[in-house]
Each structure stands twice: as C-alpha cells, then as structure tokens.
Design an enzyme around this catalytic site. Structure first.
Site, PDB file in Angstrom:
ATOM      1  N   TYR A 140       0.809  -7.499  -0.209  1.00 57.39           N
ATOM      2  CA  TYR A 140       0.687  -6.133   0.316  1.00 57.39           C
ATOM      3  C   TYR A 140      -0.795  -5.787   0.385  1.00 57.39           C
ATOM      4  O   TYR A 140      -1.444  -5.573  -0.627  1.00 57.39           O
ATOM      5  CB  TYR A 140       1.454  -5.173  -0.597  1.00 57.39           C
ATOM      6  CG  TYR A 140       1.553  -3.744  -0.104  1.00 57.39           C
ATOM      7  CD1 TYR A 140       1.009  -3.334   1.108  1.00 57.39           C
ATOM      8  CD2 TYR A 140       2.213  -2.784  -0.878  1.00 57.39           C
ATOM      9  CE1 TYR A 140       1.119  -2.018   1.542  1.00 57.39           C
ATOM     10  CE2 TYR A 140       2.334  -1.471  -0.454  1.00 57.39           C
ATOM     11  CZ  TYR A 140       1.772  -1.091   0.756  1.00 57.39           C
ATOM     12  OH  TYR A 140       1.884   0.213   1.183  1.00 57.39           O
ATOM     13  N   LYS A 170       2.492  -7.556   4.229  1.00 53.68           N
ATOM     14  CA  LYS A 170       2.439  -6.270   4.910  1.00 53.68           C
ATOM     15  C   LYS A 170       0.971  -5.901   5.059  1.00 53.68           C
ATOM     16  O   LYS A 170       0.248  -5.802   4.061  1.00 53.68           O
ATOM     17  CB  LYS A 170       3.174  -5.182   4.122  1.00 53.68           C
ATOM     18  CG  LYS A 170       3.090  -3.820   4.819  1.00 53.68           C
ATOM     19  CD  LYS A 170       3.682  -2.687   3.997  1.00 53.68           C
ATOM     20  CE  LYS A 170       3.533  -1.363   4.764  1.00 53.68           C
ATOM     21  NZ  LYS A 170       3.982  -0.198   3.976  1.00 53.68           N
TER      22      LYS A 170
END
EC number: 4.1.2.51
Length: 307
Positions: A140, A170
């Site tokens: 992330y 992400k």
C-alpha cells in the site's frame, strides 16, 4: 486462478460508529452486504475506514463478524499494516486464516527516512511469520500520509523473494506517472490505482481494477466501467464516475463519504467519525448533497441501518 485475474473494484469500507464511538457492527455488516451486492469487494480497514483509529482487537473482531455474517472471504482485502511488527503479523495471520483474498499492507509509518533494506525486512518478517503458501500480500503506497514511499526497487526485490506471495500494490500516490511506470515495469503484478478516474488509462496497461474511497458510494457504476466491452461504453461510464469522484474528493473525504451515506440511507448515525476527525458542517454538507443530486447521483437500494 488468481483472485485478481479479472479487474475488480474494492471499497475501503467506511466504519460506522455508535453514540459512544464504539463500532456499530450491525450497520457495518449491512453496508458490507450492500457493497458486495453492488459488485464491490471490501478493503476493510483502509484509510477511509479510519483504520488507524481502530484498535487491533477491534479489527480482528470486525473481520470475524463480517465473515460470520456470511460474506465470502474471497471478497475481502483487509488492511493489515501496522507500525508495530507483532501487530502487523497478528492482523495478517488473522486475515489469511479467515480465507481473505489478500492482505493490504501499509509500511510502518512512524519512522521516516527508513531504507529499502528496513522495509524489505518488515515485509519479509510478516510473510515468514505467517508462514502460509496461501498468503497473498498487496503493498500500500500512500506516501503523502505515511511519509514512507514504496520504491520500485523494493517492489522488484519483494517479488523476486516472494513471487507467489507479494502479488500487487495499491497506488494512492495520485501520481499517474508512478502508476503507469509500475504497470509497465511489473507485468502480471496486480496494480490498483486509488481512483476510478484513472481507469481508462490504467486498464489498457493491465491494471487490476481500483481500490477507491468513492467505491463506497458508487460501486455499481465503477463495476460497470470495469465490465464495459467497448471504448465507447468505457468512456461513457468514465464520464459518470469521474464527475462524482471529483465532486467528493474536493471535500474532506471521510466525513464527506459518511455524510453521503447518511443522506441516501436516511440514517444520520452514519455521520459520526472518531476524533481527531470532525463531521462536515451543515453548510458544507448541504452544498455537497445538492451538487450530487444535481448530477443525478443516487445510491440504489441503500438500506444500511441494520444487519
């Protein structure tokens, strides 16, 4: 087949709170059911879930409650990153044992200026401690919040060391050049932009879909964009979702999302946030709702007062 072989949309599910600021689990489960019914997966404990305002025990219990409510763990991509390595291990192990599609892992975000060696050690320690061939980790990258960027060199090193485990990322940097570079450099790696407004550029390069804050309010429309079979259909869907995204991201995102859910569910309880966050004021709220209504926005079949 990989859980990310086909483009998917995941919502970092906003977390409802009761009057005493404990988590309202019944509303959470009801909202999770609505989201999955609208075609979205659930990135529980993401940034817009107020994850870092939730205790470790709360996150464990909430994941259990969602699974016990009958929601397919294959729809779940919970956030398991933490500053404390033992907590990251515990949360990641818990997600893996629950059968989740993967674990979305922030880097440890208190210490700044840490090296790629240190970050590699953090992720490696979690993966080795969980010790399961079934574990799937997505990194992330949100450096504007964490102050700890995930470099392309680190991604390459983690993929080389754990090719079956470290399977995606992400990218919440908001930097299209970075997203594009990852898509081109790491083919087959599940790259999720953090905004549906980037999908028309990202999908042709192999993006895995998106993990987007505004998937909380327009999951069906984003899912339709991902399914669009022609460039013309994709452009039409893109215009709709991007307009709503732009309207909402101009506001404080978490209070705005909760205010929208509260309005369209006719349930004021949804406006609550945990300090240090604060609710949107009345004027801001009214202006945002008026703008969305003028754009023809709606949240179909939204009934999330009770599980």
């Amino acid at each position: 087949m990989s859980a990310f072989a086909q483009p998917r949309v995941f919502a970092p599910v906003v977390t409802p709170f009761a009057d005493d600021l404990t988590v309202d689990t019944d509303r959470l489960v009801a909202f999770c059911r609505w989201l999955t019914g609208q075609g979205a997966g659930l990135a529980l404990f993401g940034t817009n879930s107020e994850a870092n305002s939730l205790a470790l025990a709360e996150r464990r219990a909430l994941l259990d409650r969602v699974v016990e409510a009958g929601i397919d763990p294959a729809q779940l991509l919970p956030g398991t990153g933490a500053c404390a390595l033992p907590e990251a291990i515990e949360l990641t192990r818990h997600a893996q044992r629950a059968g989740c599609a993967g674990a979305l892992m922030l880097p440890p975000f208190y210490y700044k200026g840490v090296s790629d060696d240190g970050l590699f050690g953090y992720y490696a320690e979690v993966i080795e401690a969980v010790g399961s061939a079934d574990l799937r980790v997505l990194l992330y990258h949100i450096p504007q919040f964490t102050g700890v960027p995930i470099s392309h060199a680190l991604i390459e090193r983690l993929i080389a060391a754990y090719p079956q485990t470290v399977v995606g990322i992400k990218d919440s940097s908001g930097d299209w050049a970075n997203t594009e570079a990852m898509l081109r450099r790491f083919p087959g790696f599940a790259v999720f932009p953090a905004s549906e407004a980037l999908l028309t550029r990202a999908l042709p390069l192999g993006a895995a879909g998106c993990i987007s804050a505004t998937a909380n309010i327009q999951p069906h429309a984003i899912a339709a964009l991902l399914r669009a079979a022609t460039p013309e259909a994709r452009a039409l869907c893109d215009a709709k979702v991007s307009t709503i995204r732009l309207a909402v991201q101009a506001q404080p995102m978490i209070p705005a999302l909760k205010r929208i859910v509260a309005h369209f569910a006719n349930d004021p309880a949804w406006t609550r946030v945990r300090p240090p966050l604060t609710q949107m004021d009345a004027a801001q709220s009214a202006a945002l709702i008026d703008q969305l209504v003028a754009l023809g926005f709606s949240m179909p079949a939204l009934d999330v007062a009770n599980a």
